[in-house]
Design a protein around this motif. Structure first.
Motif, PDB file in Angstrom:
ATOM      1  N   TRP A 265       0.849  -1.204   0.000  1.00 13.60           N
ATOM      2  CA  TRP A 265       0.000   0.000   0.000  1.00 13.60           C
ATOM      3  C   TRP A 265       0.884   1.253   0.000  1.00 13.60           C
ATOM      4  N   GLU A 266       1.942   1.249   0.807  1.00 19.67           N
ATOM      5  CA  GLU A 266       2.855   2.398   0.844  1.00 19.67           C
ATOM      6  C   GLU A 266       3.539   2.601  -0.509  1.00 19.67           C
ATOM      7  N   LEU A 269       0.993   4.029  -2.921  1.00 17.17           N
ATOM      8  CA  LEU A 269       0.682   5.410  -2.505  1.00 17.17           C
ATOM      9  C   LEU A 269       1.786   6.369  -2.944  1.00 17.17           C
ATOM     10  N   ILE A 295      -5.344   1.852  -2.996  1.00 16.33           N
ATOM     11  CA  ILE A 295      -5.307   3.202  -2.402  1.00 16.33           C
ATOM     12  C   ILE A 295      -6.605   3.967  -2.663  1.00 16.33           C
ATOM     13  N   SER A 296      -7.618   3.276  -3.173  1.00 16.53           N
ATOM     14  CA  SER A 296      -8.922   3.899  -3.393  1.00 16.53           C
ATOM     15  C   SER A 296      -9.466   4.404  -2.053  1.00 16.53           C
ATOM     16  N   LEU A 298      -8.396   7.315  -3.281  1.00 12.37           N
ATOM     17  CA  LEU A 298      -7.363   8.131  -3.928  1.00 12.37           C
ATOM     18  C   LEU A 298      -7.063   7.524  -5.293  1.00 12.37           C
ATOM     19  N   TYR A 300      -4.809   6.534  -8.444  1.00 13.55           N
ATOM     20  CA  TYR A 300      -3.408   6.285  -8.776  1.00 13.55           C
ATOM     21  C   TYR A 300      -3.127   7.063 -10.058  1.00 13.55           C
ATOM     22  N   THR A 423      -6.251   4.586   3.857  1.00 13.36           N
ATOM     23  CA  THR A 423      -6.133   5.699   2.904  1.00 13.36           C
ATOM     24  C   THR A 423      -6.848   6.943   3.425  1.00 13.36           C
ATOM     25  N   GLN A 424      -8.038   6.750   3.996  1.00 10.71           N
ATOM     26  CA  GLN A 424      -8.784   7.898   4.515  1.00 10.71           C
ATOM     27  C   GLN A 424      -8.051   8.555   5.690  1.00 10.71           C
ATOM     28  N   ILE A 427      -5.379  10.622   4.087  1.00  7.77           N
ATOM     29  CA  ILE A 427      -5.767  11.744   3.209  1.00  7.77           C
ATOM     30  C   ILE A 427      -6.576  12.815   3.945  1.00  7.77           C
ATOM     31  N   ASN A 492       1.325  10.948  -7.265  1.00  5.72           N
ATOM     32  CA  ASN A 492      -0.030  10.840  -6.723  1.00  5.72           C
ATOM     33  C   ASN A 492      -0.445  12.099  -5.983  1.00  5.72           C
TER      34      ASN A 492
END
Length: 587
Positions: A265-266, A269, A295-296, A298, A300, A423-424, A427, A492
């Motif tokens: 994930w990192e 991202l 990463i949804s 968000l 990509y 992700t949330q 962000i 991103n």
């Protein structure tokens, strides 16, 4: 006929008898049309009743349908393109040819489905479907079409056939679209491809006619989409919990590496260069799409290729050693890439993805120097040190699900929710800070240009994290500050911030329009010269055009109020000026 793998996704179908009756009522396309006898452009049908031209309905979903076969002299070749007027450059056709067949070492016998993505030729005239653009603006950012790329959805069949010189029947049916509806289009292909291989071109023509009758993919609406006697029910309202039109089986793809899912994930991202080496295009494409999806919500913003070959037009660009590897995720199957891409910093080597219910052995993180060939053991080959501590809770939860033989769909829901919350948490502090860059509404004056957004200052943002950082919503510890610093230099962040800045600038323009509408503009003109009044009318007309062109988020009555103001001002001017101003644009 049941559609496999769609439970809870908003896609469904009814039984064969129901479908036969439904087809008679909802679906007037003939089951078979004589080969080459495409209906004429002036033919009336349901789509025309919606005020659409021939093939407008089709274009809202697909660019074209291709059939790619193998010719002993030419090699892979595009045999058929529907509709026949569809435009593809020679470069695009070449990409489609090579990407529509698995590499010979994959040994894909029988039927195989996968997805690829390729760059639209720079030489072609960009022609975007206006209706699709209109609906596209209301979609979540990660589901919007990308005007620079096409998706190819493939159904490949390879079976022994002694009547052919090569000894095998090899053919692919490919749907070319700008829409990232992976699950949906794979389901459509599962319905029509087997029949096409039996019945050939007439069947394909009839299927294309069916798609042309479909309503456009409007967000939030449940759509009934008849195709060759089966009515699919597609809900294009995006849910982050349930499988939807665009998502792959997340847990099946992450299953071999779920111990390292947070590290991956990192990497996604941060837009790090990433290669997925897999035994077949199905595995490579599903895994690349799962990575992009993790990463949804968000988006990509870098390039990603679910299936990439040595024949791809970007092969040299992406494999050169004269510069650092680009920010891209590649899915490959050819052993040649093990040598060509061994300088890349992060490589995921996976084995065959197991069917639902079967759990593969967990792979380890290994040093890159140990990756010599595609035959190397499965693993994540990287020297990357994650910024965040590993979340043991999610690992225990998924391991418990494995032990209890929890269905893959349920595991995917757990993993997707975990990625979503992660992700949330990351962000939300950025969203909160960016919202603070918006000028106060009281600073918006109808007689001045809209105020500018304040500048994004990284250090100012970092200071906000102490009190309103991700620790408010996430249990995960680690170097969040370091992760943010790295993210702010990534593609991103650049793509996300440009999108947010554009949205906020449009909001300021909309608020400025609304402020103008609240003024007594006719009274203003009585206190100013004729020249100033004409200048005001021209500026207001430009504002109207901008609001329409850029889909500014204005209140429904604002545009009408502005038109009324313009008309009133024009009517108060001398007749000669009225004639000129009425001709200048539409009011």
């Amino acid at each position: 006929m049941a559609l496999p793998g769609l439970a809870g996704s908003g896609l469904s179908s009814r039984g064969p008898l129901d479908e036969a009756e439904a087809a008679a009522e909802e679906h007037e396309a003939p089951a078979v049309v004589a080969a080459g006898a495409l209906p004429q452009d002036d033919e009336e049908d349901e789509g025309r009743g919606r005020g659409l031209l021939r093939w407008d309905g089709f274009s809202a979903w697909l660019h074209c349908v291709c059939v790619v076969g193998f010719d002993l002299e030419l090699g892979q070749a595009v045999e058929v393109i529907y509709p026949q007027h569809s435009k593809l450059t020679d470069k695009e056709k070449t990409n489609i040819c090579y990407l529509s067949f698995p590499d010979s070492n994959s040994g894909c016998l029988g039927d195989t489905q996968f997805c690829f993505r390729f760059r639209q030729s720079s030489g072609r005239r960009v022609s975007l479907h206006c209706l699709l653009d209109q609906f596209d603006k209301d979609l979540p950012v990660y589901l919007k079409k990308d005007p620079a790329y096409f998706y190819g959805y493939v159904y490949f069949r390879q079976v022994r056939d002694k009547t052919l010189k090569r000894g095998y029947f090899q053919k692919s049916l490919v749907l070319i679209s700008k829409l990232p509806y992976i699950h949906f289009f794979h389901t459509v292909l599962k319905q029509i491809a087997p029949e096409y291989f039996e019945k050939s071109e007439p069947y394909l023509e009839a299927a294309c006619n069916d798609v042309d009758r479909w309503p456009a993919p409007v967000p939030g609406k449940t759509l009934h989409l008849p195709i060759m006697g089966v009515v699919m029910k597609a809900d294009t309202h995006i849910s982050v919990i349930l499988p939807t039109v665009h998502e792959v089986d997340l847990f099946r793809c992450f299953c071999p590496v779920f111990l390292h899912s947070q590290m991956l994930w990192e990497l996604v991202l941060l837009g790090e260069p990433l290669v997925v080496m897999a035994p077949s295009p199905s595995e490579s494409s599903e895994t690349v799409l799962a990575l992009v999806n993790c990463i949804s919500p968000l988006k990509y913003f870098s390039d990603f290729r679910p299936y990439f070959t040595i024949h791809d037009s970007e092969f040299k660009e992406y494999t050169t050693r004269t510069q650092a590897p680009p920010s891209v995720i590649l899915g490959v199957t050819n052993p040649f890439f093990a040598k060509t891409l061994q300088h890349w910093p992060h490589i995921i080597r996976i084995g065959d993805l197991k069917p639902a219910g079967e759990i593969p052995k967990q792979v380890k993180v290994k040093k890159l120097k140990n990756l010599k060939t595609l035959d190397s053991k499965p693993g994540v080959y990287t020297s990357y040190k994650p910024y965040l501590n590993r979340d043991e809770e999610i690992i225990k939860q998924l391991q418990k699900g494995v032990q209890q033989k929890r269905p893959s769909e349920a595991q995917s829901v757990i993993l997707r929710r975990y990625f979503l919350e992660l992700t949330q948490s990351f962000i939300i502090p950025l969203e909160r800070y960016v919202a603070s860059l918006m000028p106060l509404q009281k600073s918006i004056s109808p007689w001045k240009s809209p105020p500018q957004l304040r500048q994004f200052l990284p250090e100012e943002f970092m200071k906000t994290l102490e009190k309103t950082g991700p620790q408010l919503t996430s249990r995960i510890k680690g170097d969040w500050i370091g992760l943010y610093r790295h993210f702010l230099k990534s593609p991103n962040f650049d793509g996300w911030f440009k999108t947010r800045r554009k949205e906020m600038t449009q909001k300021l323009e909309a608020l400025h329009l609304e402020a103008l509408c609240e003024e007594d503009l006719l009274l203003w003109t009585q206190k100013h010269t004729e020249v100033e009044t004409v200048d005001l009318v021209l500026k207001l007309k430009n504002k109207l055009l901008q609001a329409d062109r850029e889909h500014l988020p204005v209140k429904p009555d604002t545009m009408e109020k502005l038109r009324t103001h313009i008309d009133a001002i024009i009517l108060a001017l001398p007749e000669d000026l009225q004639g000129i101003l009425l001709k200048t644009g539409m009011t």
